[in-house]
Design a protein around this motif. Sequence first.
Motif, PDB file in Angstrom:
ATOM      1  N   GLY A  74       0.807  -1.162   0.014  1.00 20.30           N
ATOM      2  CA  GLY A  74      -0.003  -0.064  -0.107  1.00 20.30           C
ATOM      3  C   GLY A  74       0.729   1.178   0.002  1.00 20.30           C
ATOM      4  O   GLY A  74       0.175   2.404   0.221  1.00 20.30           O
ATOM      5  N   GLY A  75       2.117   1.123  -0.172  1.00 23.18           N
ATOM      6  CA  GLY A  75       2.977   2.397  -0.076  1.00 23.18           C
ATOM      7  C   GLY A  75       3.924   2.483   0.966  1.00 23.18           C
ATOM      8  O   GLY A  75       4.074   1.486   1.738  1.00 23.18           O
ATOM      9  N   GLY A  77       5.907   3.179   4.251  1.00 21.44           N
ATOM     10  CA  GLY A  77       5.309   3.674   5.765  1.00 21.44           C
ATOM     11  C   GLY A  77       6.488   3.244   6.858  1.00 21.44           C
ATOM     12  O   GLY A  77       7.473   2.951   6.425  1.00 21.44           O
ATOM     13  N   ASP A 132      -2.643  -4.162   1.533  1.00 24.33           N
ATOM     14  CA  ASP A 132      -3.266  -2.772   1.901  1.00 24.33           C
ATOM     15  C   ASP A 132      -2.244  -2.323   2.922  1.00 24.33           C
ATOM     16  O   ASP A 132      -2.598  -1.223   3.266  1.00 24.33           O
ATOM     17  CB  ASP A 132      -4.686  -3.340   2.578  1.00 24.33           C
ATOM     18  CG  ASP A 132      -5.508  -3.852   1.549  1.00 24.33           C
ATOM     19  OD1 ASP A 132      -5.444  -3.079   0.434  1.00 24.33           O
ATOM     20  OD2 ASP A 132      -6.424  -4.559   1.924  1.00 24.33           O
ATOM     21  N   LYS A 134       0.876  -0.355   4.590  1.00 22.46           N
ATOM     22  CA  LYS A 134       1.573   0.864   4.223  1.00 22.46           C
ATOM     23  C   LYS A 134       2.836   0.839   5.104  1.00 22.46           C
ATOM     24  O   LYS A 134       2.782   1.271   6.065  1.00 22.46           O
ATOM     25  CB  LYS A 134       0.771   2.152   4.498  1.00 22.46           C
ATOM     26  CG  LYS A 134      -0.553   2.172   3.547  1.00 22.46           C
ATOM     27  CD  LYS A 134      -1.118   3.557   3.544  1.00 22.46           C
ATOM     28  CE  LYS A 134      -2.261   3.592   2.783  1.00 22.46           C
ATOM     29  NZ  LYS A 134      -3.260   4.767   3.042  1.00 22.46           N
ATOM     30  N   ASN A 399      -1.190   2.151   9.842  1.00 24.20           N
ATOM     31  CA  ASN A 399      -2.378   2.970   9.516  1.00 24.20           C
ATOM     32  C   ASN A 399      -2.030   4.553   9.922  1.00 24.20           C
ATOM     33  O   ASN A 399      -2.249   5.424   9.203  1.00 24.20           O
ATOM     34  CB  ASN A 399      -3.503   2.543   9.744  1.00 24.20           C
ATOM     35  CG  ASN A 399      -4.177   1.482   8.871  1.00 24.20           C
ATOM     36  OD1 ASN A 399      -3.476   1.102   7.809  1.00 24.20           O
ATOM     37  ND2 ASN A 399      -5.112   0.672   9.427  1.00 24.20           N
TER      38      ASN A 399
END
Length: 401
Positions: A74-75, A77, A132, A134, A399
């Motif tokens: 999800g990118g 992080g 999903d 990150k 998140n």
Amino acid sequence: MATTAAVLLLEEARVPAFEAWLLGLRRRIHQHPELAFQEHRTSALVRAELDALGVPYVWPVARTGVVATIAGGGGPGPVFALRADMDALPIQEMVEWEFKSKEDGKMHACGHDAHVAMLLGAARLLQSRKDDLKGKVKLVFQPAEEGHAGGYHVLHEGVLDDVDAIFAVHIDTHLPVGTVGSRPGPFLAGSARFKATITGKGGHAAVPHAAVDPVVVASSTVLSLQQLVAREIDPLQSAVVSVTFLKGGEAFNVIPESVTLGGTFRSMTTQGLFYLKKRIKEVIEGQAVVGRCMAVVNFMEEELRPYPATVNDEGVYSHAKAVAESMLGEANMRLCPQVMAAEDFGFYAQKIPAAFFSVGVRGAGKEISHVHTPHLVIDEGALPVGTALHAAVAIEYLNKH
């Protein structure tokens, strides 16, 4: 994380097929306990399960350890770590059940079998959601928590240098299944050991004036050591000095040449631990001088490294507490008292913002059984709770950050 998301993780871990898999893992590990740095079979089981899930890992870490990484799709992080210890204790299991230890003189008497099963369960939950995520989640399957500072050696290898925060759990036989607990700040004590040999001059017990009696000196030393906590430590601070063995001669009519004594000392602060260490040495050597003996004090810091206190970071604790409350309800997130037991998770907490939580394993209506005894029994209904808590704490951290 929305309340429903945390609850859904727990519901998934309680699906009969998932829960049966968790119980099977724990039971296989329980039947074949392995002592510190000997966790070869357990490590192989962990690697086989990670392979089946498609989770990459580094091995060996600190001899038998495994560190897996789930990289989110999800990118970019943060990097969040979850840790479970793998080693067992040199105890003969006395509980008669179908999955009793098959290894003579060895037992998972501290729940590390459950910890490994929970973390593998979290790996399954996280891997199914990796697209999903990150950031990254690292899963640390650590050797040698019981006295041999496996956490220190994992850190020393550098595999966690990029970690932003870390979380772990431990079974708690005082808490019922479905509850968890912890506290902010110092939670578990720092601990170290000492051993001293007091040498005098042996002789016949009928003519003590011709000898230099190390037994009398050792006796005075034991009493003097008790004054350290009673008279030198702030009554509002937690500390322990316990002499746990005293060995001298064998004959009734012989004053021995030397006496050996030793034990443990503990404090909730690193400063307190250092103070006790300094004073234990001074007291033992001072009493030896009074009794015309020689004393050698050994803190065994190379072979049995002292453990720092486990101090929960306020931010990571608050985060994990909120996740636990959203999953289990506020009433099932307990404020635990400080405990003078020690954990090598303290090494992680010294370097990385950390939180250490207890997971209740006492069955409804059951008497409390205790860790580090041959009679430990845990309610396996706790396994899905620990599994989901690991995963939820990690997902929500990614998140938020």
